[in-house]
Scaffold this motif. Structure first.
Motif, short mmCIF file in Angstrom:
data_model
loop_
_atom_site.label_atom_id
_atom_site.label_comp_id
_atom_site.label_asym_id
_atom_site.label_seq_id
_atom_site.Cartn_x
_atom_site.Cartn_y
_atom_site.Cartn_z
N ASN A 6 0.82 -1.20 0.00
CA ASN A 6 0.00 0.00 0.00
C ASN A 6 0.86 1.26 0.00
O ASN A 6 0.54 2.23 -0.67
CB ASN A 6 -0.97 0.02 1.18
CG ASN A 6 -2.04 1.08 0.98
OD1 ASN A 6 -2.79 1.02 0.02
ND2 ASN A 6 -2.07 2.06 1.84
N LYS A 7 1.98 1.25 0.72
CA LYS A 7 2.87 2.43 0.72
C LYS A 7 3.49 2.64 -0.65
O LYS A 7 3.65 3.78 -1.10
CB LYS A 7 3.96 2.26 1.77
CG LYS A 7 3.45 2.42 3.18
CD LYS A 7 4.54 2.20 4.19
CE LYS A 7 3.95 2.23 5.59
NZ LYS A 7 4.92 1.83 6.61
N GLY A 10 0.00 3.23 -2.85
CA GLY A 10 -1.01 4.12 -2.29
C GLY A 10 -0.81 5.58 -2.65
O GLY A 10 -1.77 6.30 -2.94
N TRP A 11 0.43 6.04 -2.67
CA TRP A 11 0.68 7.44 -3.00
C TRP A 11 0.26 7.76 -4.43
O TRP A 11 -0.22 8.86 -4.72
CB TRP A 11 2.14 7.83 -2.76
CG TRP A 11 3.11 7.23 -3.74
CD1 TRP A 11 3.75 6.04 -3.64
CD2 TRP A 11 3.51 7.82 -4.98
NE1 TRP A 11 4.54 5.83 -4.74
CE2 TRP A 11 4.42 6.92 -5.58
CE3 TRP A 11 3.21 9.01 -5.63
CZ2 TRP A 11 5.01 7.17 -6.81
CZ3 TRP A 11 3.81 9.26 -6.86
CH2 TRP A 11 4.71 8.35 -7.42
N ASP A 14 -3.38 8.20 -4.32
CA ASP A 14 -3.70 9.52 -3.76
C ASP A 14 -3.68 10.59 -4.85
O ASP A 14 -4.48 11.53 -4.82
CB ASP A 14 -2.70 9.90 -2.66
CG ASP A 14 -2.85 9.06 -1.41
OD1 ASP A 14 -3.94 8.49 -1.18
OD2 ASP A 14 -1.86 8.97 -0.65
N ILE A 26 -9.05 2.66 -5.19
CA ILE A 26 -8.51 1.39 -4.74
C ILE A 26 -8.00 0.60 -5.95
O ILE A 26 -8.52 0.74 -7.06
CB ILE A 26 -9.51 0.54 -3.93
CG1 ILE A 26 -10.74 0.18 -4.74
CG2 ILE A 26 -9.90 1.22 -2.65
CD1 ILE A 26 -11.67 -0.80 -4.01
N ALA A 36 -3.99 -1.98 -2.97
CA ALA A 36 -3.61 -0.68 -2.40
C ALA A 36 -4.85 0.20 -2.35
O ALA A 36 -5.84 -0.07 -3.04
CB ALA A 36 -2.53 -0.02 -3.24
N HIS A 37 -4.79 1.25 -1.53
CA HIS A 37 -5.90 2.20 -1.46
C HIS A 37 -5.38 3.59 -1.17
O HIS A 37 -4.28 3.76 -0.63
CB HIS A 37 -6.93 1.76 -0.41
CG HIS A 37 -6.39 1.68 0.99
ND1 HIS A 37 -6.39 2.75 1.85
CD2 HIS A 37 -5.84 0.65 1.67
CE1 HIS A 37 -5.86 2.38 3.00
NE2 HIS A 37 -5.51 1.10 2.92
N SER A 38 -6.17 4.57 -1.52
CA SER A 38 -5.83 5.96 -1.25
C SER A 38 -6.11 6.29 0.21
O SER A 38 -6.80 5.54 0.91
CB SER A 38 -6.63 6.90 -2.17
OG SER A 38 -8.02 6.74 -1.92
N GLN A 39 -5.58 7.43 0.64
CA GLN A 39 -5.90 7.90 1.98
C GLN A 39 -7.38 8.28 2.01
O GLN A 39 -7.97 8.56 0.99
CB GLN A 39 -5.06 9.12 2.34
CG GLN A 39 -3.59 8.81 2.47
CD GLN A 39 -2.78 10.05 2.83
OE1 GLN A 39 -3.31 11.11 3.12
NE2 GLN A 39 -1.47 9.91 2.80
N ARG A 43 -8.74 0.56 5.61
CA ARG A 43 -8.40 -0.72 5.01
C ARG A 43 -9.60 -1.68 4.96
O ARG A 43 -9.84 -2.32 3.94
CB ARG A 43 -7.25 -1.36 5.77
CG ARG A 43 -6.83 -2.68 5.20
CD ARG A 43 -5.63 -3.22 5.94
NE ARG A 43 -5.39 -4.58 5.52
CZ ARG A 43 -4.35 -5.27 5.86
NH1 ARG A 43 -3.45 -4.74 6.65
NH2 ARG A 43 -4.19 -6.50 5.45
#
Length: 147
Positions: A6-7, A10-11, A14, A26, A36-39, A43
């Motif tokens: 995700n790190k 994920g960005w 974002d 996502i 992975a997912h956005s902020q 989860r």
């Protein structure tokens, strides 16, 4: 999904939602696993949505005959759009066995969302490839098992 994945991705998700009226993004595999997912989306909710969107993609893909000419059955699925009273869900192919989903309000610029999603898929390239899980035929009682 592991936190490292995700790190790593994920960005980039974002970045997809850094536009007016976009909400969440996502990345999921064909079998409904969250990659992975956005902020802004936790989860557990992202995992629940990944499972649901995988099913939606499967249903969408199964309707290809509804829009293709009988002589041209090779019409791969590319995108599904769902409209709700207060928003949209966009779901696109993001490589073999991977999909990118974005939610947005009803006031979003739909063309801008799909453009940004395609650019994200292009940037991620091989990172979005999600092959099917291996060993699925070895569960107890299934083909290949010793039970």
């Amino acid at each position: 999904m592991n936190d490292h994945m995700n790190k790593e991705l994920g960005w980039m998700l974002d970045e997809v939602v850094k536009m007016p009226e976009a909400r969440h993004a996502i990345l999921l595999s064909a079998d409904g696993m969250l990659r992975a997912h956005s902020q802004g989306i936790d989860r557990d909710e992202a995992e629940r949505q990944a499972a649901a969107l995988s099913g939606l993609q499967s249903i969408s893909r199964s309707t290809t005959e509804f829009c293709t000419h009988p002589r041209n059955q090779d019409s791969p699925w590319r995108q599904t759009l769902i409209e709700f009273a207060h928003g949209y869900v966009f779901l696109i192919a993001a490589g073999p066995g991977a999909y990118l989903a974005v939610s947005a309000s009803e006031n979003v610029d739909m063309e801008a969302v799909t453009y940004r999603m395609q650019k994200t898929v292009d940037r991620l390239g091989k990172e979005l490839v999600s092959p099917p899980r291996q060993g699925m035929d070895t569960w107890q009682g299934g083909p290949g098992s010793q039970a």
